[in-house]
Design an enzyme around this catalytic site. Structure first.
Site, mmCIF file in Angstrom:
data_model
loop_
_atom_site.group_PDB
_atom_site.id
_atom_site.type_symbol
_atom_site.label_atom_id
_atom_site.label_comp_id
_atom_site.label_asym_id
_atom_site.label_seq_id
_atom_site.Cartn_x
_atom_site.Cartn_y
_atom_site.Cartn_z
ATOM 1 N N LYS A 1 6.789 45.471 27.347
ATOM 2 C CA LYS A 1 6.120 44.205 27.014
ATOM 3 C C LYS A 1 4.872 44.401 26.152
ATOM 4 O O LYS A 1 4.582 43.610 25.268
ATOM 5 C CB LYS A 1 5.738 43.445 28.296
ATOM 6 C CG LYS A 1 6.946 42.923 29.081
ATOM 7 C CD LYS A 1 6.491 42.145 30.315
ATOM 8 C CE LYS A 1 7.653 41.779 31.202
ATOM 9 N NZ LYS A 1 7.266 40.948 32.357
ATOM 10 N N ASP B 1 5.868 34.392 31.581
ATOM 11 C CA ASP B 1 5.862 34.642 33.037
ATOM 12 C C ASP B 1 4.967 33.627 33.749
ATOM 13 O O ASP B 1 5.261 33.197 34.864
ATOM 14 C CB ASP B 1 5.367 36.062 33.343
ATOM 15 C CG ASP B 1 6.454 37.107 33.119
ATOM 16 O OD1 ASP B 1 7.645 36.758 33.213
ATOM 17 O OD2 ASP B 1 6.113 38.271 32.841
HETATM 18 P P1 NAP Z 1 3.265 46.580 38.008
HETATM 19 O O1 NAP Z 1 2.546 46.168 36.782
HETATM 20 O O2 NAP Z 1 3.827 47.958 38.100
HETATM 21 O O3 NAP Z 1 2.253 46.373 39.266
HETATM 22 C C1 NAP Z 1 2.624 46.800 40.536
HETATM 23 C C2 NAP Z 1 1.567 46.381 41.548
HETATM 24 O O4 NAP Z 1 2.031 46.777 42.846
HETATM 25 C C3 NAP Z 1 0.199 47.035 41.352
HETATM 26 O O5 NAP Z 1 -0.817 46.134 41.726
HETATM 27 C C4 NAP Z 1 0.256 48.199 42.324
HETATM 28 O O6 NAP Z 1 -0.999 48.631 42.794
HETATM 29 C C5 NAP Z 1 1.026 47.583 43.469
HETATM 30 N N1 NAP Z 1 1.639 48.619 44.301
HETATM 31 C C6 NAP Z 1 2.725 49.372 43.997
HETATM 32 N N2 NAP Z 1 2.989 50.233 45.003
HETATM 33 C C7 NAP Z 1 2.028 50.040 45.945
HETATM 34 C C8 NAP Z 1 1.736 50.623 47.208
HETATM 35 N N3 NAP Z 1 2.520 51.609 47.722
HETATM 36 N N4 NAP Z 1 0.688 50.144 47.922
HETATM 37 C C9 NAP Z 1 -0.089 49.145 47.421
HETATM 38 N N5 NAP Z 1 0.119 48.561 46.216
HETATM 39 C C10 NAP Z 1 1.164 48.998 45.496
HETATM 40 O O7 NAP Z 1 4.473 45.610 38.320
HETATM 41 P P2 NAP Z 1 4.644 44.078 37.859
HETATM 42 O O8 NAP Z 1 5.327 44.034 36.552
HETATM 43 O O9 NAP Z 1 3.356 43.387 38.028
HETATM 44 O O10 NAP Z 1 5.725 43.560 38.937
HETATM 45 C C11 NAP Z 1 5.365 43.453 40.302
HETATM 46 C C12 NAP Z 1 6.492 42.803 41.083
HETATM 47 O O11 NAP Z 1 6.663 41.473 40.619
HETATM 48 C C13 NAP Z 1 7.847 43.489 40.912
HETATM 49 O O12 NAP Z 1 8.510 43.465 42.158
HETATM 50 C C14 NAP Z 1 8.586 42.623 39.912
HETATM 51 O O13 NAP Z 1 9.989 42.648 40.084
HETATM 52 C C15 NAP Z 1 8.029 41.248 40.297
HETATM 53 N N6 NAP Z 1 8.084 40.312 39.170
HETATM 54 C C16 NAP Z 1 8.815 39.194 39.349
HETATM 55 C C17 NAP Z 1 8.895 38.268 38.339
HETATM 56 C C18 NAP Z 1 9.720 37.037 38.559
HETATM 57 O O14 NAP Z 1 10.103 36.411 37.568
HETATM 58 N N7 NAP Z 1 9.962 36.652 39.809
HETATM 59 C C19 NAP Z 1 8.220 38.486 37.123
HETATM 60 C C20 NAP Z 1 7.464 39.641 36.979
HETATM 61 C C21 NAP Z 1 7.415 40.567 38.007
HETATM 62 P P3 NAP Z 1 -1.832 49.746 41.981
HETATM 63 O O15 NAP Z 1 -2.497 49.010 40.854
HETATM 64 O O16 NAP Z 1 -2.789 50.253 42.980
HETATM 65 O O17 NAP Z 1 -0.855 50.771 41.503
#
Ligand code: NAP
Length: 282
Positions: free
Chosen positions: A69, A106
């Site tokens: 992205k 989003d």
């Molecule tokens: P991302 O940028 O990789 O961010 C992941 C987040 O999760 C970060 O805040 C990270 O914390 C946290 N995290 C990961 N593992 C962790 C752990 N073990 N303990 C505590 N915190 C943890 O991912 P993203 O793109 O934002 O996506 C996040 C989720 O949203 C995914 O499941 C994705 O499928 C979903 N999503 C859904 C939609 C939809 O249309 N429904 C759209 C976008 C995303 P740190 O910063 O500390 O690493």
């Protein structure tokens, strides 16, 4: 002679798991449009070149998913306001002059989901808690501020990432560590999980919702499984809940309209199709 079919695709790495082809395929069929929507796995090393030479791809436009992205946004000649603020584009297209344009949908996906499934959810926008500080959190903070939430608390494992978002988004956003969550919950009208925790294959999200007012709405960006443990807990204690699938469905609407010329709706049949594909979750 019939016009050539317009082609679009979801691009990412990996991308085979994406439900976007099912979503756009549903709308193409529903409207009888002569178009195609496929899946393109772009290796990270090739992403910059691919987006910078997008006009040679034969595509009218594309969705962009993880991890491309930011690279796509950087390659665009024009970005909408949200993509500029987030530094990330999930929807791209070529304009009439052949320039690559990018948008981030989003945040409208998040709003469209709550507007549809929890009408009135933002009638009295107060305090919201966003768990996580990644790409989804950024979009959701942007969305909540657009609906005039008075305070948005960002709770994240890595405090610097939450602090960075709070700094960028201004005086109504606040960064916290997980230790503060119990106190924050007491005042919250909305809780959103944007971490990957609770997703199938990831560690569980362990949150005790007991301080949360029963009037609060709880929602999750995670949609695999559809009914996450967070949503189950919230539902059991009487809070209103909305799952994350609608965010995925609604974020697709502007791209389809842009590429194929018809604004589609997120209807029950589309939702049922994707739910079946996810394995029949509620
Ligand atoms: P991302 O940028 O990789 O961010 C992941 C987040 O999760 C970060 O805040 C990270 O914390 C946290 N995290 C990961 N593992 C962790 C752990 N073990 N303990 C505590 N915190 C943890 O991912 P993203 O793109 O934002 O996506 C996040 C989720 O949203 C995914 O499941 C994705 O499928 C979903 N999503 C859904 C939609 C939809 O249309 N429904 C759209 C976008 C995303 P740190 O910063 O500390 O690493």
């Amino acid at each position: 002679m019939t016009a050539a079919a317009r082609k679009a695709a979801v691009t990412g790495h990996p991308v085979a798991h994406s439900r976007s082809p099912l979503i756009h395929g549903y709308w193409l069929k529903k409207f009888g449009i002569n178009g195609e929507y496929g899946c393109l796995d772009i290796e990270p090393d090739d992403a910059d070149r691919f987006f910078r030479t997008f006009s040679e791809s034969g595509l009218t436009g594309a969705n962009v998913t993880v991890p491309h992205k930011e690279i796509a946004a950087a390659a665009c000649d024009r970005l909408d306001e949200a993509a500029k603020v987030m530094g990330a584009a999930n929807t791209i297209w070529l304009d009439d002059a052949g320039r690559l344009c990018g948008a981030n949908t989003d945040w409208t996906g998040f709003l469209g989901n709550l507007d549809q499934r929890a009408p009135g959810w933002d009638d009295d926008p107060g305090t919201a808690i966003v768990l996580g500080a990644g790409g989804a959190a950024r979009a959701i903070v942007f969305a909540l501020l657009s609906r005039k939430f008075k305070a948005v608390h960002i709770v994240n494992r890595t405090p610097e990432k939450a602090a960075k978002i709070a700094e960028e988004f201004g005086s109504r956003t606040f960064a916290h560590s997980w230790d503060n969550l119990g106190t924050l919950l007491e005042e919250a009208g909305l809780v959103v999980n944007t971490t990957t925790l609770g997703m199938t294959g990831k560690p569980p999200l362990k949150v005790d919702l007991s301080p949360l007012p029963q009037s609060a709405l709880v929602t999750d960006a995670v949609y695999v499984p559809l009914q996450t443990d967070l949503l189950k807990q919230a539902e059991q204690r009487g809070n209103r809940t909305v799952d994350g699938l609608g965010m995925l469905l609604h974020q697709a609407v502007p791209g389809f309209e842009r590429w194929f010329g018809v604004r589609p709706e997120v209807d029950d049949d589309l939702r049922a199709l994707i739910v079946r594909d996810l394995g029949g979750a509620k």
